[in-house]
Motif scaffolding. Structure first.
Motif, mmCIF file in Angstrom:
data_model
loop_
_atom_site.group_PDB
_atom_site.id
_atom_site.type_symbol
_atom_site.label_atom_id
_atom_site.label_comp_id
_atom_site.label_asym_id
_atom_site.label_seq_id
_atom_site.Cartn_x
_atom_site.Cartn_y
_atom_site.Cartn_z
ATOM 1 N N ILE A 17 42.665 46.072 36.026
ATOM 2 C CA ILE A 17 42.234 46.979 37.094
ATOM 3 C C ILE A 17 40.907 46.512 37.681
ATOM 4 O O ILE A 17 40.721 46.496 38.900
ATOM 5 C CB ILE A 17 42.114 48.425 36.563
ATOM 6 C CG1 ILE A 17 43.495 48.958 36.187
ATOM 7 C CG2 ILE A 17 41.458 49.333 37.601
ATOM 8 C CD1 ILE A 17 43.453 50.267 35.418
ATOM 9 N N ARG A 18 39.967 46.092 36.837
ATOM 10 C CA ARG A 18 38.665 45.619 37.313
ATOM 11 C C ARG A 18 38.836 44.383 38.198
ATOM 12 O O ARG A 18 38.243 44.283 39.269
ATOM 13 C CB ARG A 18 37.752 45.306 36.120
ATOM 14 C CG ARG A 18 36.438 44.650 36.479
ATOM 15 C CD ARG A 18 35.528 45.496 37.313
ATOM 16 N NE ARG A 18 35.028 46.608 36.540
ATOM 17 C CZ ARG A 18 34.356 47.612 37.080
ATOM 18 N NH1 ARG A 18 34.096 47.641 38.357
ATOM 19 N NH2 ARG A 18 33.931 48.605 36.331
ATOM 20 N N GLU A 19 39.674 43.461 37.769
ATOM 21 C CA GLU A 19 39.893 42.230 38.539
ATOM 22 C C GLU A 19 40.493 42.545 39.905
ATOM 23 O O GLU A 19 40.024 42.046 40.930
ATOM 24 C CB GLU A 19 40.824 41.306 37.757
ATOM 25 C CG GLU A 19 41.092 39.991 38.451
ATOM 26 C CD GLU A 19 42.049 39.124 37.643
ATOM 27 O OE1 GLU A 19 42.956 38.546 38.266
ATOM 28 O OE2 GLU A 19 41.900 39.035 36.408
ATOM 29 N N ARG A 20 41.501 43.387 39.929
ATOM 30 C CA ARG A 20 42.151 43.740 41.204
ATOM 31 C C ARG A 20 41.214 44.539 42.101
ATOM 32 O O ARG A 20 41.210 44.376 43.314
ATOM 33 C CB ARG A 20 43.431 44.532 40.950
ATOM 34 C CG ARG A 20 44.459 43.800 40.127
ATOM 35 C CD ARG A 20 44.989 42.577 40.866
ATOM 36 N NE ARG A 20 45.697 41.659 40.012
ATOM 37 C CZ ARG A 20 46.996 41.675 39.789
ATOM 38 N NH1 ARG A 20 47.746 42.577 40.353
ATOM 39 N NH2 ARG A 20 47.537 40.762 39.000
ATOM 40 N N THR A 21 40.421 45.396 41.489
ATOM 41 C CA THR A 21 39.457 46.176 42.262
ATOM 42 C C THR A 21 38.402 45.273 42.884
ATOM 43 O O THR A 21 38.012 45.459 44.041
ATOM 44 C CB THR A 21 38.792 47.243 41.364
ATOM 45 O OG1 THR A 21 39.806 48.039 40.765
ATOM 46 C CG2 THR A 21 37.867 48.135 42.161
#
Length: 87
Positions: free
Chosen positions: A51-55
């Motif tokens: 989620i952090r990477e995509r965000t």
């Protein structure tokens, strides 16, 4: 004249959309920061990392769109001058 007004309206809407994307994205990042401070198991940590990477990718793209829209709104005047290329 209608074409110029339509072009300006489109550029303004792009700016508004990019701003509207930035606001919830900032909130999501804030909640992710809070979640990452909690004790998590490996599986949850894996999901949080995804989620952090995509965000971060979304944030980067949204910032690029916002910068583009601001630059597109700036009116530039063309200065035409004659140049002798045979000198």
């Amino acid at each position: 004249m209608n074409l110029l007004n339509g072009n300006l309206e489109l550029k303004t809407e792009i700016t508004n959309i990019s701003h509207d994307l930035r606001t919830p994205l900032t909130a999501i990042c804030g909640y992710l920061d809070l979640l990452e401070q909690e004790e998590v198991v490996d599986k949850v940590e894996k999901y949080l990392n995804v989620i952090r990477e995509r965000t971060n990718v979304m944030r980067s793209l949204t910032e690029e769109l916002f910068r583009y829209s601001l630059m597109a709104l700036q009116e530039e005047e063309l200065h035409i001058e004659q140049v002798c290329i045979n000198d």
